[in-house]
Design an enzyme around this catalytic site. Structure first.
Site, PDB file in Angstrom:
ATOM      1  N   CYS A   1      55.782-141.354  60.006  1.00  0.00           N
ATOM      2  CA  CYS A   1      54.476-140.569  59.942  1.00  0.00           C
ATOM      3  C   CYS A   1      54.856-139.067  59.790  1.00  0.00           C
ATOM      4  O   CYS A   1      56.105-138.612  60.501  1.00  0.00           O
ATOM      5  CB  CYS A   1      53.954-140.699  61.402  1.00  0.00           C
ATOM      6  SG  CYS A   1      52.363-139.570  61.450  1.00  0.00           S
ATOM      7  N   PRO A   2      54.628-138.472  59.074  1.00  0.00           N
ATOM      8  CA  PRO A   2      53.538-138.716  58.246  1.00  0.00           C
ATOM      9  C   PRO A   2      53.661-139.027  56.814  1.00  0.00           C
ATOM     10  O   PRO A   2      52.946-139.028  55.917  1.00  0.00           O
ATOM     11  CB  PRO A   2      52.559-137.263  58.104  1.00  0.00           C
ATOM     12  CG  PRO A   2      53.850-136.161  57.855  1.00  0.00           C
ATOM     13  CD  PRO A   2      54.965-136.815  58.780  1.00  0.00           C
TER      14      PRO A   2
END
Length: 76
Positions: free
Chosen positions: A15-16
């Site tokens: 992430c992200p």
């Protein structure tokens, strides 16, 4: 898994990055086309649910198999 128009392999990314790559891929696609995403980050499940709600793109399918996560998103 249903048919899809484009595939994004985000394996190994945290992430992200899977969301950012998916956003970029979807930007180049036409309305109604389907993006198949492969990810290994467990957080991507909630991330793609939230992403779909925020962007209006439809999360058609979400599944986990052998430590990999698979998503189908239809561009709105």
């Amino acid at each position: 898994m249903a048919d899809f128009d484009q595939e994004l392999d985000a394996s190994g990314l945290n992430c992200p990055l899977p969301i950012l790559r998916a956003k970029k891929s979807l930007a180049g696609m036409s309305e109604g086309q389907v993006l198949h995403i492969i990810a290994t980050d467990p957080g991507s499940v909630k991330d793609f649910e939230a992403f779909s709600k925020q962007t209006g793109n439809e999360l058609m399918e979400s599944k986990e198999d052998g430590g990999k996560f698979y998503f189908l998103i239809k561009k709105a």
